[in-house]
Design a protein around this motif. Structure first.
Motif, PDB file in Angstrom:
ATOM      1  N   TYR A 114       0.851  -1.178   0.000  1.00  0.00           N
ATOM      2  CA  TYR A 114       0.000   0.000   0.000  1.00  0.00           C
ATOM      3  C   TYR A 114       0.899   1.245   0.000  1.00  0.00           C
ATOM      4  O   TYR A 114       2.091   1.151   0.249  1.00  0.00           O
ATOM      5  CB  TYR A 114      -0.909   0.004   1.231  1.00  0.00           C
ATOM      6  N   ALA A 115       0.294   2.398  -0.253  1.00  0.00           N
ATOM      7  CA  ALA A 115       1.049   3.653  -0.297  1.00  0.00           C
ATOM      8  C   ALA A 115       2.286   3.500  -1.180  1.00  0.00           C
ATOM      9  O   ALA A 115       3.419   3.753  -0.778  1.00  0.00           O
ATOM     10  CB  ALA A 115       1.448   4.097   1.109  1.00  0.00           C
ATOM     11  N   THR A 116       2.061   3.084  -2.411  1.00  0.00           N
ATOM     12  CA  THR A 116       3.166   2.716  -3.296  1.00  0.00           C
ATOM     13  C   THR A 116       3.938   3.908  -3.859  1.00  0.00           C
ATOM     14  O   THR A 116       4.883   3.723  -4.632  1.00  0.00           O
ATOM     15  CB  THR A 116       2.639   1.866  -4.463  1.00  0.00           C
ATOM     16  N   SER A 117       3.555   5.135  -3.494  1.00  0.00           N
ATOM     17  CA  SER A 117       4.380   6.280  -3.885  1.00  0.00           C
ATOM     18  C   SER A 117       5.712   6.269  -3.150  1.00  0.00           C
ATOM     19  O   SER A 117       6.657   6.958  -3.542  1.00  0.00           O
ATOM     20  CB  SER A 117       3.643   7.596  -3.602  1.00  0.00           C
ATOM     21  N   LEU A 118       5.819   5.475  -2.081  1.00  0.00           N
ATOM     22  CA  LEU A 118       7.080   5.293  -1.369  1.00  0.00           C
ATOM     23  C   LEU A 118       7.913   4.270  -2.127  1.00  0.00           C
ATOM     24  O   LEU A 118       7.520   3.114  -2.263  1.00  0.00           O
ATOM     25  CB  LEU A 118       6.823   4.799   0.058  1.00  0.00           C
ATOM     26  N   THR A 119       9.067   4.685  -2.628  1.00  0.00           N
ATOM     27  CA  THR A 119       9.896   3.752  -3.395  1.00  0.00           C
ATOM     28  C   THR A 119      10.972   3.085  -2.552  1.00  0.00           C
ATOM     29  O   THR A 119      11.385   1.967  -2.842  1.00  0.00           O
ATOM     30  CB  THR A 119      10.555   4.473  -4.585  1.00  0.00           C
TER      31      THR A 119
END
Length: 668
Positions: free
Chosen positions: A351-356
């Motif tokens: 989830y919250a895949t904007s975190l790389t």
């Protein structure tokens, strides 16, 4: 019609061959509520008293209710009629004890074994093997909830406070330990350990041989006629009770359940002597050499996730209010936040895949709880609701006119705001506040010597906020820093200072634990991974405690003020006991000089733990790094559960820091 011991063995063997996961309740053959067999190793125990108990709610280790009793026949079989007792609640947690009896060598009053039934109504269709394996598993998982009652034949009581529970519900940590943790260790219908297996795409590695070795030690007493007196040390039972008298008390254990509990509570005491007590014809397949300790762990590995840790950074995990373990995943094909659900041993996310490249996870304590993660490669904080997470989550732009190029440690402050460190475009290190998950405020006068790499937190009451942080490394020098005074509603803090400096190659302030004493006194403890030391604010220095630290990383404190430290060097877990002097000065005492080992040579359930968290059942969870070089790509993710070694804590951790209830046991 009852099953024979042979049919039980064949059933267990077939279960292992078919890889049936954790489903271990067989339907009884008769019309009874519960039936099964009482075994001492491979020998039936005749003429024993079998009792059904319901766990208590009045306190930890107190208040269990006796529901019904019966007696085993000459083959160890027992059964309860369907009307033998009435369930006070469909989901009331139940357990069985077997006391006294004859396993072939004569009546042995020192026999007492335990098996968990599960929820009351569902348990009516249970077939159970009550033996040393079921007892070992119960002692390990339920130690925080049992009072041993040493020196008498009294049955140890299982219970937990549940002051805020609705009618018909029970302490969540106790229920999880009984319904989730124990079935992950043993098959209740066969009395055998669960072997390492793969289920639902998750590889589950169990320390089955260690559980069996504990069972073999108990069996050495059970398959005899018992001790000759309450003080003798020559018979197998006398030796067992002498070796498990861990505190040197005048009164030692009286029965095998009390002995098993003492092995779980003091897993470092007389380990070799207890291991060697098992006979050469031990009934279960145990370890081939004495273990380092009696702690038991299970690891869960998924190829769907991965954690790569950058040198000089710290990573964290967090347990939510439901007991799920949230962790960062930065695998190139699965980056963001994910969680592991102990209820069914499954992973979920990302989830919250904007975190790389996330490495830190925190959870706030709002009614609509959010989980937040950072991105060490960009100035990004992202979050998603704990109960209804989304793949994209919510991305928060950080900074108020000055770009944050990278984010570091995170914490949830006293007001429920998310605090984190940030590196600005000018390479200065600042503290940033994400207020209410919507806006940010930079503390403009806080310039760190190096970017904070470990936890940050707040201590004190609403009128006495304190910001603390742990430095990373710069020019091969570690820094510990703190900042006291002010309020998160203002834009400045006073009192910034270096607490200490410590030279070393690539030294890293890798983990920080906050302990709140009262309104005016508190301490924080910091691990230094390069030097195997523990640094304290109160003492103002770093100390190399003799507790087996090996590249220590994360650190946490449980509700009994015991410190737990993950060692990335050898997959072990160190511990210290915190106590307070009469003037509230904190003291740190080594409980054992050796860490609890779970690396390659000791069960293989931990590899490189870089973060840890404690849950409401007293389990210590360790997050293992798949690789530890810049830009590395981890191919899988392993989460290790060290079972029942800590005192249960309130979760999420933000609920503890906001209330200052560091020594409070969960009450719901």
């Amino acid at each position: 019609m009852f099953r024979t011991a042979l049919s039980i063995f064949l059933l267990g063997f077939s279960l292992l061959l078919t890889g049936c996961g954790f489903s271990n309740d067989a339907v009884p053959t008769g019309n009874s509520a519960i039936e099964g067999v009482f075994m001492g190793g491979q020998q039936p125990i005749a003429n024993s008293t079998i009792t059904v108990w319901q766990v208590g709610t009045s306190g930890y280790g107190a208040g269990a209710t006796k529901m019904a009793s019966t007696t085993t026949d000459s083959s160890g079989n027992f059964s309860f009629a369907s009307n033998a007792y009435t369930c006070t609640s469909a989901n009331a947690p139940m357990y069985l004890t077997g006391q006294s009896g004859n396993a072939g060598a004569g009546t042995n009053a020192n026999i007492m074994l335990l098996a968990v039934i599960g929820p009351c109504t569902a348990g009516r269709s249970s077939y159970l093997v009550l033996n040393e394996v079921s007892t070992a598993a119960a002692a390990i998982a339920l130690a925080p909830y049992i009072t041993p009652s040493l020196g008498s034949s009294a049955t140890p009581q299982i219970g937990a406070t549940c002051t805020s529970c609705a009618s018909g519900t029970f302490n969540a940590g106790l229920v999880s330990a009984m319904n989730n943790t124990i079935p992950a260790m043993i098959y209740k219908a066969t009395g055998q350990t669960v072997a390492t297996h793969t289920t639902n795409g998750v590889t589950v590695t169990t320390e089955a041989a260690k559980i069996n070795s504990i069972a073999n030690t108990l069996a050495a007493c059970i398959n005899t006629s018992g001790q000759t007196s309450n003080t003798e040390t020559t018979t197998n039972c006398g030796k067992l009770f002498n070796y498990t008298n861990a505190t040197g008390a005048t009164t030692r254990p009286y029965n095998t359940l009390q002995a098993a509990l003492m092995m779980a509570l003091y897993p470092y005491k007389n380990v070799s002597s207890l291991y060697n007590l098992a006979t050469t014809t031990a009934p279960f397949t145990g370890l081939t050499v004495a273990p380092n300790d009696w702690t038991v762990a299970i690891s869960y590995t998924s190829s769907s996730f991965g954690l790569g840790v950058n040198p000089g950074t710290a990573t964290t995990i967090a347990v939510d209010a439901s007991g799920s373990v949230w962790f960062p995943t930065n695998k190139s094909t699965a980056h963001g936040l994910a969680y592991f659900d102990p209820d069914d041993q499954t992973f979920h996310g990302p989830y919250a895949t904007s975190l790389t490249h996330p490495e830190t996870v925190v959870i706030d304590n709002d009614s609509n709880s959010y989980v937040f993660g950072n991105d060490t490669s960009a100035g990004i904080i992202a979050g998603t609701p704990v109960l209804s997470p989304t793949s994209t989550g919510t991305k928060y732009a950080v900074g108020d006119g000055t770009t944050v190029s990278a984010t570091g440690a995170m914490f949830v402050d006293y007001s429920g705001d998310v605090a984190f460190s940030g590196v600005s475009s000018g390479s200065s290190y600042n503290y940033v506040l994400l207020q209410g998950g919507t806006s940010t405020k930079r503390v403009t006068n806080q310039a760190w010597t190096s970017t904070p790499m470990a936890y940050m937190g707040f201590a004190g009451s609403g009128a006495d906020y304190g910001f603390i942080g742990a430095g990373g490394y710069a020019s091969n020098t570690c820094y510990g820093e703190y900042n006291l005074g002010g309020s998160p509603s203002t834009s400045s803090y006073s009192g910034s200072a270096n607490l200490y400096t410590q030279s070393g190659t690539n030294c890293m302030a890798s983990g920080l634990a906050l302990y709140y004493i009262n309104n005016n006194q508190w301490d924080y403890l910091l691990t230094m991974s390069n030097s195997a030391t523990l640094c304290t604010y109160r003492a103002g220095n770093c100390t190399a405690y003799s507790i087996g630290m090996n590249a220590p990383t994360s650190i946490a404190i449980d509700s009994s003020s015991q410190l737990w430290i993950a060692n990335s060097g050898d997959g072990s877990l160190s511990t210290l006991q915190l106590s307070l002097s009469s003037n509230n000065t904190p003291n740190y005492t080594a409980i054992t000089s050796s860490a609890y080992k779970h690396g390659t040579l000791y069960g293989g359930t931990a590899s490189a733990p870089y973060a840890l968290a404690i849950d409401g059942s007293g389990n210590v969870w360790m997050s293992n790094a798949g690789c530890t070089t810049t830009g590395c790509t981890a191919s899988s993710y392993t989460l290790t559960e060290v079972i029942g070694v800590a005192s249960p804590v309130v979760t999420p951790y933000s609920a503890v820091t906001q209330s200052g209830a560091f020594t409070s046991l969960p009450t719901k």
